[in-house]
Design a protein around this motif. Structure first.
Motif, PDB file in Angstrom:
ATOM      1  N   PRO A 110      -0.278  -2.339   1.491  1.00 57.30           N
ATOM      2  CA  PRO A 110      -0.761  -2.922   0.024  1.00 57.30           C
ATOM      3  C   PRO A 110      -1.052  -4.494   0.375  1.00 57.30           C
ATOM      4  O   PRO A 110      -1.764  -4.929  -0.590  1.00 57.30           O
ATOM      5  CB  PRO A 110       0.898  -2.846  -0.477  1.00 57.30           C
ATOM      6  N   LYS A 111      -0.488  -5.048   1.213  1.00 59.56           N
ATOM      7  CA  LYS A 111      -0.898  -6.550   1.740  1.00 59.56           C
ATOM      8  C   LYS A 111      -2.400  -6.702   1.891  1.00 59.56           C
ATOM      9  O   LYS A 111      -3.061  -7.974   1.806  1.00 59.56           O
ATOM     10  CB  LYS A 111      -0.171  -7.099   2.732  1.00 59.56           C
ATOM     11  N   GLN A 112      -3.104  -5.478   2.162  1.00 60.77           N
ATOM     12  CA  GLN A 112      -4.508  -5.572   2.259  1.00 60.77           C
ATOM     13  C   GLN A 112      -5.393  -5.452   1.066  1.00 60.77           C
ATOM     14  O   GLN A 112      -6.500  -5.303   0.894  1.00 60.77           O
ATOM     15  CB  GLN A 112      -5.023  -4.275   3.119  1.00 60.77           C
ATOM     16  N   SER A 113      -4.820  -5.151  -0.122  1.00 58.85           N
ATOM     17  CA  SER A 113      -5.442  -5.486  -1.440  1.00 58.85           C
ATOM     18  C   SER A 113      -6.368  -6.384  -1.522  1.00 58.85           C
ATOM     19  O   SER A 113      -5.948  -7.479  -1.133  1.00 58.85           O
ATOM     20  CB  SER A 113      -4.325  -5.520  -2.657  1.00 58.85           C
ATOM     21  N   ARG A 114      -7.486  -6.070  -1.931  1.00 55.83           N
ATOM     22  CA  ARG A 114      -8.554  -7.308  -2.456  1.00 55.83           C
ATOM     23  C   ARG A 114      -8.200  -7.796  -3.836  1.00 55.83           C
ATOM     24  O   ARG A 114      -8.271  -6.962  -4.684  1.00 55.83           O
ATOM     25  CB  ARG A 114      -9.647  -6.485  -2.043  1.00 55.83           C
ATOM     26  N   ALA A 166     -14.940  -3.558  -4.006  1.00 59.99           N
ATOM     27  CA  ALA A 166     -13.563  -2.699  -4.216  1.00 59.99           C
ATOM     28  C   ALA A 166     -12.415  -3.593  -4.492  1.00 59.99           C
ATOM     29  O   ALA A 166     -11.514  -3.353  -3.881  1.00 59.99           O
ATOM     30  CB  ALA A 166     -13.275  -2.148  -2.712  1.00 59.99           C
ATOM     31  N   ILE A 167     -12.621  -4.618  -5.341  1.00 61.24           N
ATOM     32  CA  ILE A 167     -11.330  -5.562  -5.820  1.00 61.24           C
ATOM     33  C   ILE A 167     -10.812  -4.650  -6.598  1.00 61.24           C
ATOM     34  O   ILE A 167     -10.874  -3.647  -7.471  1.00 61.24           O
ATOM     35  CB  ILE A 167     -12.003  -6.683  -6.898  1.00 61.24           C
ATOM     36  N   GLU A 168      -9.100  -4.802  -6.384  1.00 67.84           N
ATOM     37  CA  GLU A 168      -8.093  -4.062  -6.755  1.00 67.84           C
ATOM     38  C   GLU A 168      -7.357  -4.823  -7.757  1.00 67.84           C
ATOM     39  O   GLU A 168      -6.663  -4.119  -8.747  1.00 67.84           O
ATOM     40  CB  GLU A 168      -7.149  -3.526  -5.835  1.00 67.84           C
ATOM     41  N   LEU A 169      -7.586  -6.307  -7.876  1.00 74.52           N
ATOM     42  CA  LEU A 169      -6.890  -6.909  -8.955  1.00 74.52           C
ATOM     43  C   LEU A 169      -7.512  -8.274  -9.125  1.00 74.52           C
ATOM     44  O   LEU A 169      -7.906  -8.904  -8.162  1.00 74.52           O
ATOM     45  CB  LEU A 169      -5.392  -7.448  -8.144  1.00 74.52           C
ATOM     46  N   ILE A 170      -7.866  -8.356 -10.490  1.00 76.69           N
ATOM     47  CA  ILE A 170      -8.297  -9.944 -10.782  1.00 76.69           C
ATOM     48  C   ILE A 170      -7.387 -10.535 -11.698  1.00 76.69           C
ATOM     49  O   ILE A 170      -6.455 -10.090 -12.465  1.00 76.69           O
ATOM     50  CB  ILE A 170      -9.363  -9.713 -11.700  1.00 76.69           C
ATOM     51  N   LEU A 171      -7.132 -11.828 -11.047  1.00 77.36           N
ATOM     52  CA  LEU A 171      -6.002 -12.731 -11.802  1.00 77.36           C
ATOM     53  C   LEU A 171      -7.266 -13.590 -12.503  1.00 77.36           C
ATOM     54  O   LEU A 171      -7.681 -14.420 -11.891  1.00 77.36           O
ATOM     55  CB  LEU A 171      -5.426 -13.544 -10.707  1.00 77.36           C
ATOM     56  N   LEU A 172      -6.910 -13.519 -13.770  1.00 72.38           N
ATOM     57  CA  LEU A 172      -7.846 -14.111 -14.820  1.00 72.38           C
ATOM     58  C   LEU A 172      -7.399 -15.287 -15.473  1.00 72.38           C
ATOM     59  O   LEU A 172      -6.359 -14.992 -16.482  1.00 72.38           O
ATOM     60  CB  LEU A 172      -8.327 -12.933 -15.653  1.00 72.38           C
ATOM     61  N   GLN A 209       1.260 -16.957   1.238  1.00 72.07           N
ATOM     62  CA  GLN A 209       2.708 -16.926   1.517  1.00 72.07           C
ATOM     63  C   GLN A 209       3.477 -15.615   1.394  1.00 72.07           C
ATOM     64  O   GLN A 209       4.355 -15.205   2.092  1.00 72.07           O
ATOM     65  CB  GLN A 209       3.609 -17.962   0.509  1.00 72.07           C
ATOM     66  N   LEU A 210       2.924 -14.850   0.373  1.00 74.40           N
ATOM     67  CA  LEU A 210       3.453 -13.422   0.189  1.00 74.40           C
ATOM     68  C   LEU A 210       2.674 -12.613   1.131  1.00 74.40           C
ATOM     69  O   LEU A 210       2.959 -11.037   1.043  1.00 74.40           O
ATOM     70  CB  LEU A 210       3.110 -12.963  -1.326  1.00 74.40           C
ATOM     71  N   GLY A 211       1.753 -12.897   1.982  1.00 69.09           N
ATOM     72  CA  GLY A 211       1.216 -11.996   2.888  1.00 69.09           C
ATOM     73  C   GLY A 211      -0.285 -11.515   2.656  1.00 69.09           C
ATOM     74  O   GLY A 211      -0.746 -10.584   3.184  1.00 69.09           O
ATOM     75  N   TYR A 212      -0.619 -11.723   1.564  1.00 70.06           N
ATOM     76  CA  TYR A 212      -1.988 -11.224   0.821  1.00 70.06           C
ATOM     77  C   TYR A 212      -2.916 -12.225   1.527  1.00 70.06           C
ATOM     78  O   TYR A 212      -3.191 -13.249   1.411  1.00 70.06           O
ATOM     79  CB  TYR A 212      -2.113 -10.914  -0.490  1.00 70.06           C
ATOM     80  N   THR A 213      -4.083 -11.371   2.380  1.00 68.75           N
ATOM     81  CA  THR A 213      -5.117 -12.357   2.924  1.00 68.75           C
ATOM     82  C   THR A 213      -6.544 -12.041   2.411  1.00 68.75           C
ATOM     83  O   THR A 213      -7.370 -12.694   2.530  1.00 68.75           O
ATOM     84  CB  THR A 213      -5.030 -11.851   4.561  1.00 68.75           C
ATOM     85  N   GLN A 214      -6.587 -11.018   1.854  1.00 64.64           N
ATOM     86  CA  GLN A 214      -8.041 -10.602   1.049  1.00 64.64           C
ATOM     87  C   GLN A 214      -8.149 -11.242  -0.139  1.00 64.64           C
ATOM     88  O   GLN A 214      -8.240 -10.497  -1.120  1.00 64.64           O
ATOM     89  CB  GLN A 214      -7.987  -9.184   1.122  1.00 64.64           C
ATOM     90  N   VAL A 215      -8.072 -12.493  -0.257  1.00 65.42           N
ATOM     91  CA  VAL A 215      -8.060 -13.030  -1.901  1.00 65.42           C
ATOM     92  C   VAL A 215      -9.334 -14.180  -1.727  1.00 65.42           C
ATOM     93  O   VAL A 215      -9.730 -14.767  -1.119  1.00 65.42           O
ATOM     94  CB  VAL A 215      -6.747 -13.920  -1.806  1.00 65.42           C
TER      95      VAL A 215
END
Ligand code: C2E
Ligand code: CA
Ligand code: CA
Length: 408
Positions: free
Chosen positions: A5-9, A54-60, A29-35
């Motif tokens: 899951p840490k590979q989520s885009r 293939a974006i899985e989450l948008i923080l808007l 810091q949480l381990g997500y690198t594909q930001v």
């Protein structure tokens, strides 16, 4: 193969350069690198439309000069985005709630909202939610496919619909007094599709009654299993107006209860869609017979316009569920508080049992408790879970429940 899951885009959209840097660092810091940081709606849309995005989450961020968050959402729909969206803003939670409703109205997968300034723990909570929403990352493609009524018809027939259950506890002692059954579509492997994405489809293609029967039968079987394990738990099931226009529904429900060996008084039917009843006489017939057969009836989402005072006047409800949009955050918002307490007072005068939905934190809990509400349901107590996890949750809750019952 399930992916880490840490590979989520993830795409972060905020016009404030400082916020962008901060959020990207927190993800790191949480381990997500594909930001991917973006400072304007236009730039974000260009990125999303890349074939390999293939974006899985948008923080808007909803407040932006130029294209604001609402306009951006409209564009997302136009470009058929199928990932998740979480809102970020310094605005009051009511504005966030209304933009969240807009997301749901567009059938976009909403992960809720974060209030600025965003803390690391908040972000961690959000990402845990993404992981549980996505199963192991397959929802992205599954979501795109759930507009096919034939697939849904087959899913119902093949038992791909499963119920999760969310506990309901008393606000005075924290005692578990029931669960609400919430349907999910287990779509190939690990992906779980949430009901917001297929209930409308079911209604539009005449599949609701099959869906309800499957959900009801599974909920009753589960109730029987819990009873055999020593927990005689009432279970609530959502039914739609379409069910209430089928004259045989009370007989079907009663025969399902009989074959599962469950007393109908342990089953509450939550009436969720209260659009103007086109066939009032049929609904009254069905509802009266359900009551005669000793099923309990709840008016769901009370106060949202889907549930009206006229329904309360005409139908023999036992329970009123205050909609979550009036509950979460009410301690810090005087208008929500007014709506909440008015709903409560009215329910009490009508001698209805009251359940508050959307109790997400200690301050929601404390407020509802002070207001004299009977029962709470929401993330503060537990998220919906598979039936077999409930017994472990009961143990866990009995360890933390005294803290939750204390008025802090
Ligand atoms: P609902 O009946 O209002 O169910 C509560 C929804 O709120 C659930 O979403 C639940 O996961 C979510 N929720 C629970 N606690 C909290 C909280 O503290 N905060 C927030 N923000 N949300 C919370 P879910 O499972 O996605 O279900 C969405 C809706 O789909 C339900 O809303 C219900 O109207 C419908 N639905 C679910 N299962 C069925 C079903 O079997 N039949 C029918 N006809 N409708 C169903
Ligand atoms: Ca409900
Ligand atoms: Ca509700």
């Amino acid at each position: 193969m399930p992916r880490d899951p840490k590979q989520s885009r993830i795409l972060v959209l905020d016009d404030d350069a400082f916020m962008l840097t901060l959020l990207v660092r927190m993800f790191g810091q949480l381990g997500y690198t594909q930001v991917m940081p973006c400072s304007s709606g236009e730039e974000a849309l260009r990125q999303i439309q890349q074939p390999s995005a293939a974006i899985e989450l948008i923080l808007l961020d909803i407040n932006m000069p130029g294209m604001d968050g609402v306009e951006f959402i409209r564009q997302l729909v136009a470009c058929r985005y199928t990932g998740h969206v979480a809102l970020v803003s310094g605005e009051s939670s009511r504005i966030l709630e209304s933009v969240e409703k807009l997301l749901r109205a567009h059938h976009l997968a909403s992960l809720g909202h974060l209030q600025k300034p965003v803390g690391l723990e908040q972000l961690r909570g959000l990402m845990q939610q993404l992981t549980s929403h996505k199963g192991n990352g397959a929802t992205h493609s599954a979501a795109a496919r759930c507009d096919d009524p034939e697939k849904l018809r087959a899913a119902i027939a093949n038992g791909e619909l499963i119920n999760h259950y969310q506990p309901q506890v008393t606000l005075t002692t924290g005692e578990l007094v029931g669960v609400e059954s919430l349907v999910r579509w287990q779509h190939g492997g690990d992906a779980l599709i949430y009901p917001d994405r297929f209930i409308t489809l079911a209604a539009e293609h005449g599949l609701i009654s099959d869906l309800t029967r499957a959900v009801l039968a599974a909920a009753m079987r589960q109730a029987k299993l819990w009873a055999l394990a020593g927990h005689n738990l009432p279970v609530a099931v959502n039914v739609s107006m379409d069910d209430l226009t089928a004259l045989d529904f009370p007989d079907v429900a009663a025969s399902l209860a009989a074959s599962a060996g469950v007393d109908p008084c342990m089953i509450t039917l939550e009436i969720t869609e209260g659009q103007v009843m086109k066939q009032l006489s049929t609904a009254l017939d069905v509802i009266s017979r359900l009551r005669l057969k000793r099923f309990r009836l709840a008016i769901d989402d009370f106060g949202t316009g889907h549930s009206s005072l006229a329904q309360l006047r005409d139908l023999p409800f036992d329970e009123l569920k205050v909609d979550r949009s009036f509950v979460h955050g009410a301690s810090a918002d005087t208008s929500l508080q007014a709506i909440c307490s008015a709903s409560l007072r009215m329910a009490q005068q009508l001698k209805l049992h009251v359940v508050a939905e959307g109790v997400e934190d200690q301050s929601d809990w404390n407020l509802l408790r002070e207001m004299g509400c009977d029962v709470a349901q929401g993330y503060f107590i537990a998220r919906p879970m598979p039936g077999e996890k409930l017994l472990a949750w009961i143990d866990d809750w009995s360890a933390r429940r005294p803290k939750a019952s204390a008025t802090a």
